[in-house]
Design an enzyme around this catalytic site. Structure first.
Site, short mmCIF file in Angstrom:
data_model
loop_
_atom_site.label_atom_id
_atom_site.label_comp_id
_atom_site.label_asym_id
_atom_site.label_seq_id
_atom_site.Cartn_x
_atom_site.Cartn_y
_atom_site.Cartn_z
N GLY A 10 24.57 -45.38 42.28
CA GLY A 10 25.54 -46.46 42.04
C GLY A 10 26.80 -46.27 42.87
CB VAL A 11 28.00 -47.22 46.02
CG1 VAL A 11 29.20 -46.70 46.82
CG2 VAL A 11 26.80 -46.38 46.34
N GLY A 12 29.50 -48.56 42.86
CA GLY A 12 30.39 -49.62 42.41
C GLY A 12 31.81 -49.10 42.36
CG ASP A 201 34.15 -48.65 26.60
OD1 ASP A 201 33.28 -48.08 27.28
OD2 ASP A 201 35.36 -48.36 26.68
CE LYS A 205 35.68 -45.26 27.27
NZ LYS A 205 36.63 -46.31 27.64
N1 LIG Z 1 35.21 -48.80 35.67
C1 LIG Z 1 35.81 -47.87 34.96
O1 LIG Z 1 37.03 -47.83 34.88
C2 LIG Z 1 35.01 -46.85 34.24
C3 LIG Z 1 33.63 -46.90 34.21
N2 LIG Z 1 32.95 -45.94 33.54
C4 LIG Z 1 31.49 -45.95 33.54
O2 LIG Z 1 31.05 -45.68 34.87
C5 LIG Z 1 29.80 -46.33 35.09
C6 LIG Z 1 29.94 -47.21 36.33
O3 LIG Z 1 30.93 -48.17 36.09
P1 LIG Z 1 31.54 -49.06 37.27
O4 LIG Z 1 31.58 -48.28 38.52
O5 LIG Z 1 32.78 -49.65 36.73
O6 LIG Z 1 30.42 -50.18 37.35
P2 LIG Z 1 30.08 -51.12 38.60
O7 LIG Z 1 29.31 -52.26 38.05
O8 LIG Z 1 31.27 -51.35 39.44
O9 LIG Z 1 29.09 -50.18 39.43
C7 LIG Z 1 27.76 -49.91 39.08
C8 LIG Z 1 26.98 -49.96 40.38
O10 LIG Z 1 25.67 -49.50 40.13
C9 LIG Z 1 24.79 -50.35 40.85
N3 LIG Z 1 23.46 -50.26 40.25
C10 LIG Z 1 23.02 -50.81 39.12
N4 LIG Z 1 21.72 -50.52 38.95
C11 LIG Z 1 21.35 -49.78 40.01
C12 LIG Z 1 20.16 -49.18 40.43
N5 LIG Z 1 19.06 -49.30 39.73
N6 LIG Z 1 20.13 -48.48 41.57
C13 LIG Z 1 21.25 -48.35 42.31
N7 LIG Z 1 22.43 -48.89 41.98
C14 LIG Z 1 22.47 -49.61 40.84
C15 LIG Z 1 25.41 -51.73 40.76
O11 LIG Z 1 24.92 -52.58 41.77
C16 LIG Z 1 26.89 -51.39 40.95
O12 LIG Z 1 27.24 -51.35 42.31
C17 LIG Z 1 29.48 -47.09 33.81
O13 LIG Z 1 28.67 -46.29 33.00
C18 LIG Z 1 30.86 -47.27 33.17
O14 LIG Z 1 30.78 -47.40 31.77
C19 LIG Z 1 33.56 -44.89 32.92
C20 LIG Z 1 34.92 -44.79 32.93
C21 LIG Z 1 35.75 -45.78 33.57
N1 LIG Z 2 35.80 -50.48 30.33
C1 LIG Z 2 36.39 -49.22 30.08
C2 LIG Z 2 36.36 -48.39 31.31
C3 LIG Z 2 36.60 -46.98 31.05
O1 LIG Z 2 35.92 -46.31 30.28
C4 LIG Z 2 37.86 -49.42 29.64
O2 LIG Z 2 38.35 -50.53 29.75
O3 LIG Z 2 38.44 -48.46 29.16
#
Ligand SMILES: NC(=O)C1=CN([C@@H]2O[C@H](COP(=O)(O)OP(=O)(O)OC[C@H]3O[C@@H](n4cnc5c(N)ncnc54)[C@H](O)[C@@H]3O)[C@@H](O)[C@H]2O)C=CC1
Ligand SMILES: N[C@@H](CC=O)C(=O)O
Ligand code: NA
Length: 440
Positions: A10-12, A201, A205
């Protein structure tokens, strides 16, 4: 020493942030870890976007299993989110003898017992600092820094999106939908933002923290989960007038009911005295207050969401694993702080058994005897009143709002008092109940 090799799933938001910070601070990180930490492959849905995002410096693959099954890779970093596919990938990585870092609180709150047992059996680490309160090192603090303590309770603002929404609505008078959209654009919200808004969420946590704080299994299904979608602007205003702020709190607390130990595990909007530090945590910031028997109260504050704050926690885990990879598995810090054979199963209490204070608002006919009826109902239920606010009816109106703040009582007593209040002909509609915590 040769570099430790990492595969990113995942490169989100978080994956991209992790890639950037690892690259920017690679020399500092190498000096701390003792070896370079090198991302050798990433898996993404959109290959072209991932190639651009990573500057063509690493292999980009479509199938995440190619990373999990790649014998070159030492650590798999799961940043795709969700339950099923993430579970399958993490379990496979463990089976293949790889260490895992994940930011996925949903995965761990629901499948954590299975995942930690598999990791324990295989002698690999599953690290998850980023899963709770983003960049704040709260897992490290609970698991290591506070290890001498019997933790009595913890309470935290652990969802950045909802705290951002509440702050912006209050300060700028913006509407819910506008602020939610901003939170999504800033990368704070979950893929499905109802997880944020409905408290899921935060409950994920709180569930993870309850396991580490009390040495119990993760039991998300027993958590009480209530979000901010039903919160009324009028209650935010009345709370301010009474000297309180309303925050979405995640709470895990030891309790005793009829002499039996239990754990309260709950997420809900909560009135907190405005003078508490935690009541003044605004925007996407998070804060967790932990009460230990030896240390007393400690407070952890910082960015709980966003690409680089979360990457900071992901990379801290990568460094920990790099340092400990060659250590005997028995000498590592246990996944859930307590040795696996020393976990207990203290019951998670149903909400009816929870003890707290309450804010009760009702709309009543402005006529003699109404207040006496209401206070009698509370007294009959054994509930004492801490404060009361009665608004003057607006010009030409015959109805008004009354607000009671109660002392601590069990939720079942409040629920039965509310049912009696709602049955009065002078009380219109339903009584609004918001829990109140003094946090002292
Ligand atoms: N955004 C935040 O501030 C925070 C996020 N998290 C957690 O981190 C994780 C990622 O969150 P984000 O980066 O915000 O999500 P995001 O939606 O920006 O990134 C997820 C990425 O994974 C890719 N993806 C999905 N299925 C896939 C697959 N089968 N193969 C390859 N890539 C795939 C998606 O296309 C997307 O680019 C989640 O579990 C989220 O709960 C935890 C703390 C903070
Ligand atoms: N969606 C979550 C991301 C971090 O865990 C938040 O808003 O805190
Ligand atoms: Na954290």
């Amino acid at each position: 020493m040769k570099p430790i090799k990492v595969g990113l799933l995942g490169v989100g938001n978080v994956g991209g942030g992790t890639f950037d910070v690892l690259e920017r601070n690679q020399e500092e990180i190498r000096r701390r870890a003792g070896r370079s930490i090198e991302v050798v492959a990433v898996s993404a849905r959109n290959l072209e976007r991932a190639k651009t995002r990573t500057g063509g410096k690493v292999a980009v693959v479509a199938n995440p299993m190619d990373i999990v099954n790649n014998p070159e890779i030492d650590i798999v970093v799961e940043l795709i989110g969700g339950y099923d596919q993430a579970r399958e990938l993490v379990l496979k990585a463990i089976e293949n003898g790889k260490h895992v870092v994940t930011a996925n609180k949903a995965l761990l709150a629901v499948h954590g017992n299975e995942i930690f047992a598999a990791a324990q059996a295989k002698g690999v680490m599953v690290a998850f600092e980023a899963a709770v309160a983003g960049g704040i090192p709260i897992i490290k603090a609970l698991r290591e820094g506070l290890t001498a303590n019997r933790i009595d309770w913890l309470a935290g603002i652990i969802n950045g999106t909802t705290n951002f929404i509440l702050s912006e609505m209050r300060d700028k008078g913006l509407d819910f939908a506008t602020v939610l959209k901003q939170a999504q654009e800033l990368g704070y919200a979950e893929a499905d933002p109802t997880f944020d808004i409905e408290g899921v969420d935060a409950a994920h946590k709180a569930t993870i923290m309850s396991a580490i704080a009390f040495g119990i299994p993760v039991q998300f299904d027993k958590a009480h989960v209530e979000g901010i979608s039903k919160l009324n602007a009028v209650d935010i205003r009345y709370a301010e007038q009474l000297g309180y702020r309303i925050k979405l709190l995640g709470i895990a607390k030891r309790a005793k009911v009829n002499g039996k130990e239990g754990v309260e595990l709950r997420v809900h909007p909560t009135l907190i005295p405005s003078k508490r530090l935690i009541a003044n945590v605004e925007g996407a910031m998070n804060a967790v207050l932990v009460q230990g028997d030896a240390v007393g109260a400690t407070l952890y504050y910082g960015k709980g969401a966003g690409a680089e704050p979360t990457a900071s926690a992901v990379i801290a885990d990568l460094v920990d694993i790099t340092r400990l990879a060659t250590a005997d598995p028995e000498h590592r810090v246990p996944h859930l702080a307590f040795q696996p054979n020393a976990m207990t199963n203290i019951e998670i209490l149903p909400m009816s058994e929870v003890t707290t204070s309450y804010y009760l608002r009702m709309n009543v006919k402005d006529e003699p005897g109404v207040l006496a009826d209401l206070t009698r109902i509370l007294a009959d239920a054994g509930i004492s009143i801490d404060a009361m606010l009665q608004k003057e009816p607006a010009d030409g109106e015959t109805r008004t709002d009354i607000i009671f703040l109660t002392h601590q009582t069990q939720e079942k007593h409040v629920n039965s008092a509310i049912a009696k209040m709602e049955a009065l002909s002078t009380v219109g509609g339903s009584v609004t109940k918001i829990r109140l915590e003094n946090l002292s």
